[in-house]
Design a protein around this motif. Sequence first.
Motif, PDB file in Angstrom:
ATOM      1  N   THR A  36     -48.630 -75.054  62.955  1.00 13.05           N
ATOM      2  CA  THR A  36     -48.046 -75.014  61.612  1.00 13.05           C
ATOM      3  C   THR A  36     -46.754 -74.207  61.611  1.00 13.05           C
ATOM      4  N   PHE A  37     -46.766 -73.071  62.290  1.00  7.33           N
ATOM      5  CA  PHE A  37     -45.556 -72.261  62.352  1.00  7.33           C
ATOM      6  C   PHE A  37     -44.465 -72.954  63.179  1.00  7.33           C
ATOM      7  N   ALA A  38     -44.863 -73.695  64.196  1.00  5.09           N
ATOM      8  CA  ALA A  38     -43.877 -74.449  64.976  1.00  5.09           C
ATOM      9  C   ALA A  38     -43.241 -75.534  64.115  1.00  5.09           C
ATOM     10  N   ARG A  39     -44.035 -76.169  63.300  1.00  6.77           N
ATOM     11  CA  ARG A  39     -43.499 -77.174  62.376  1.00  6.77           C
ATOM     12  C   ARG A  39     -42.524 -76.535  61.384  1.00  6.77           C
ATOM     13  N   ALA A  40     -42.877 -75.348  60.878  1.00  6.96           N
ATOM     14  CA  ALA A  40     -41.986 -74.654  59.948  1.00  6.96           C
ATOM     15  C   ALA A  40     -40.636 -74.368  60.599  1.00  6.96           C
ATOM     16  N   ALA A  41     -40.655 -73.980  61.865  1.00  5.37           N
ATOM     17  CA  ALA A  41     -39.402 -73.695  62.571  1.00  5.37           C
ATOM     18  C   ALA A  41     -38.568 -74.971  62.733  1.00  5.37           C
ATOM     19  N   ARG A  42     -39.228 -76.086  63.071  1.00  6.29           N
ATOM     20  CA  ARG A  42     -38.503 -77.343  63.243  1.00  6.29           C
ATOM     21  C   ARG A  42     -37.885 -77.817  61.934  1.00  6.29           C
ATOM     22  N   GLU A  43     -38.669 -77.699  60.863  1.00  7.12           N
ATOM     23  CA  GLU A  43     -38.241 -78.240  59.577  1.00  7.12           C
ATOM     24  C   GLU A  43     -37.515 -77.216  58.725  1.00  7.12           C
ATOM     25  N   LYS A  44     -37.363 -75.994  59.273  1.00  2.00           N
ATOM     26  CA  LYS A  44     -36.688 -74.903  58.567  1.00  2.00           C
ATOM     27  C   LYS A  44     -37.306 -74.668  57.182  1.00  2.00           C
ATOM     28  N   LYS A  45     -38.635 -74.544  57.187  1.00  2.00           N
ATOM     29  CA  LYS A  45     -39.381 -74.283  55.958  1.00  2.00           C
ATOM     30  C   LYS A  45     -40.066 -72.920  56.028  1.00  2.00           C
ATOM     31  N   PHE A  46     -40.281 -72.368  54.854  1.00  2.00           N
ATOM     32  CA  PHE A  46     -41.066 -71.144  54.766  1.00  2.00           C
ATOM     33  C   PHE A  46     -42.556 -71.500  54.870  1.00  2.00           C
ATOM     34  N   VAL A  47     -43.329 -70.566  55.380  1.00  2.61           N
ATOM     35  CA  VAL A  47     -44.786 -70.704  55.378  1.00  2.61           C
ATOM     36  C   VAL A  47     -45.324 -69.734  54.319  1.00  2.61           C
ATOM     37  N   ILE A  48     -46.066 -70.253  53.367  1.00  2.70           N
ATOM     38  CA  ILE A  48     -46.643 -69.416  52.324  1.00  2.70           C
ATOM     39  C   ILE A  48     -48.163 -69.493  52.449  1.00  2.70           C
ATOM     40  N   VAL A  49     -48.762 -68.366  52.723  1.00  2.00           N
ATOM     41  CA  VAL A  49     -50.187 -68.290  53.061  1.00  2.00           C
ATOM     42  C   VAL A  49     -50.954 -67.720  51.880  1.00  2.00           C
ATOM     43  N   SER A  50     -52.028 -68.385  51.513  1.00  7.81           N
ATOM     44  CA  SER A  50     -52.937 -67.886  50.481  1.00  7.81           C
ATOM     45  C   SER A  50     -54.259 -67.499  51.125  1.00  7.81           C
ATOM     46  N   LEU A  51     -54.547 -66.218  51.106  1.00  8.29           N
ATOM     47  CA  LEU A  51     -55.822 -65.702  51.623  1.00  8.29           C
ATOM     48  C   LEU A  51     -56.804 -65.594  50.463  1.00  8.29           C
ATOM     49  N   GLN A  52     -57.925 -66.286  50.601  1.00 10.41           N
ATOM     50  CA  GLN A  52     -58.884 -66.368  49.502  1.00 10.41           C
ATOM     51  C   GLN A  52     -60.298 -66.120  50.006  1.00 10.41           C
ATOM     52  N   SER A  53     -61.178 -65.866  49.053  1.00  8.46           N
ATOM     53  CA  SER A  53     -62.589 -65.696  49.376  1.00  8.46           C
ATOM     54  C   SER A  53     -63.428 -66.584  48.474  1.00  8.46           C
ATOM     55  N   TRP A  54     -64.522 -67.060  49.015  1.00  2.00           N
ATOM     56  CA  TRP A  54     -65.456 -67.926  48.282  1.00  2.00           C
ATOM     57  C   TRP A  54     -65.857 -67.300  46.949  1.00  2.00           C
ATOM     58  N   TRP A  55     -66.173 -66.016  46.952  1.00  2.00           N
ATOM     59  CA  TRP A  55     -66.750 -65.376  45.776  1.00  2.00           C
ATOM     60  C   TRP A  55     -65.704 -64.821  44.816  1.00  2.00           C
ATOM     61  N   CYS A  56     -64.418 -64.957  45.138  1.00  2.00           N
ATOM     62  CA  CYS A  56     -63.338 -64.295  44.399  1.00  2.00           C
ATOM     63  C   CYS A  56     -62.947 -65.086  43.158  1.00  2.00           C
TER      64      CYS A  56
END
Length: 577
Positions: A36-56
């Motif tokens: 995914t990060f390699a794709r971001a570098a190729r396509e010059k895109k930002f990676v935006i990560v959402s860390l979540q929990s089942w119970w949240c």
Amino acid sequence: MMRTGAIVLSLLMTLSAQAAPIENSDGFWSAWSDATFARAAREKKFVIVSLQSWWCRWCHVMNRDTWADPEVRSILKDRFIPVYVDQDSRLDISQRYERWGWPATIIFGPDGVEIAKLRGFYSPQFFKPILTATIEDPSPVVYPDAGGAERARTLTAGLTDAQRDEILGFIDQAWDAQHSGWSKSKFIDGAMLIWALQRARQGDATNAARIRKVLSLMAGNMVDTTTGALDHVNLKPDWSEPAREFPMFAQEAGLGAFARAWTIFGDPAYRLAADRIYGFLKNTMSAPGGGFYTSMGMSEGEPGVDRRQYARETAQAIAAVLAYFDATGAVDARELAVGAARWALANRALPGGGFRHAEQDEGGPYLADNVEMAKALLALHRSTGERQWLTHAQAAADFIARTFIDPATGGFVASASPDAQRLTKPIKQREDNVTAVRMFNLLSSYTGDSSYREIAEAGMGYLTSPAILDAFGFLPDVLLAEDELRNEPVHITVVGARDDPRSAALYRAALAYPLVNKRAEWWDKREGKLANPDVDYPDFPDGPAAFACTSTFCSYPVTQPADIAAQLDSLKRARKN
């Protein structure tokens, strides 16, 4: 996994969605991976990560209101790759960002450089300007260091007087005199509950009154009336709005606290709360084939029980039900713990004594799984008196020593391998380091192996370094670790045959003694010497007997179970504080 087409990704993430309550039929979310990060570098895109929990709760709200918002998606479409990470399954990632809460949102540049970290829920109104600002100016946000520099490996048994006084003062100032509880936010903090109970046991009237008030409020407001599950946080300072979020660590903290509080204070409300939480673990969270499920969420979206089975959460449940067994003598609780441990050994064990997190791990192995399992296996040795569990605990501890110790600092790293190519600097999670220090210290008492004690002292050296003390103020867990390193555990040994009911009755009474720092052993001489034969117990011709010992002397033989608690209470142990 590299996305080779929308259909492939949609399939992969749909399968993932069976494990976590997130909808991805349109392929909006990508997976965390180097691809995914390699794709971001190729396509010059930002990676935006959402860390979540089942119970949240707020994770589900943000999915519904923000991530699904058409205007948000329009901004994301051409310039960002959204990545979903289930924090319960990827400890290497979640522990790196856990101080940002759940949900946590992390933005990386196309080159993989971390740009920004966002704490908690963001509505579309506030989220859209952050996205556009990132596009316009992608320079990384400079965050102040959370703590000071790590210190070179140092052996120590505790804090300086000034350090201890500062932590004690912080805890005292955190007390909410109006509504009770340590801080305005009513989180279930297991270390705080244990520390306050032990202070009460030592005669601290102030903390005795505080812990009784807190436990009473927890029993009345935090134990779910339908399921018996313990909520991990109350959203109002007056304890009036439980969040209906039920992670396993809260069940361990609450069940252990209520069980021990019942033996200390005798309040039937504490026994009832313990019974209800135990019933939840037994009836709702125990898996048919052994082991335990992970969590339950009953707030936004009501995702219900997360039926994935992780070594960490199974170990936490084992420790919880054994605390309940020790206090109540409920044999079914002990057998539930034994069955769960056997399941973990059969289904989560790694070569060399360690444990993996899940059936198949994308990262790891993780310190959290291994230190919690080592702690649980040592607790099984205590609660059953059976030597097989000590052997397993030692194997897990040896795996930890080989795999997770940072030789430069003496601390324990969270993961044995980096979570991605751009995040190679290892992190050290404080609570897991505290658990490791306490586990190695107690293991040294059970085995007589001084190398375990040295590992514990080196770990304490890390916990008393600026990296920890400058980063955190509320540190009851560090106080617990110090107390256990500075003071030998209460040591009670029953000498008698396992098939003699009198021996069993004495051992039951020994287990019920409510101190956490306890070395309980059952010596049937037909099994050979104890693992640590540091006491020469006399022959007692009148049958089984119990002996309460320090490093320098032992009590007279105790033959009546009712006399054990008084004997332990009167035992003069050398204390340094």
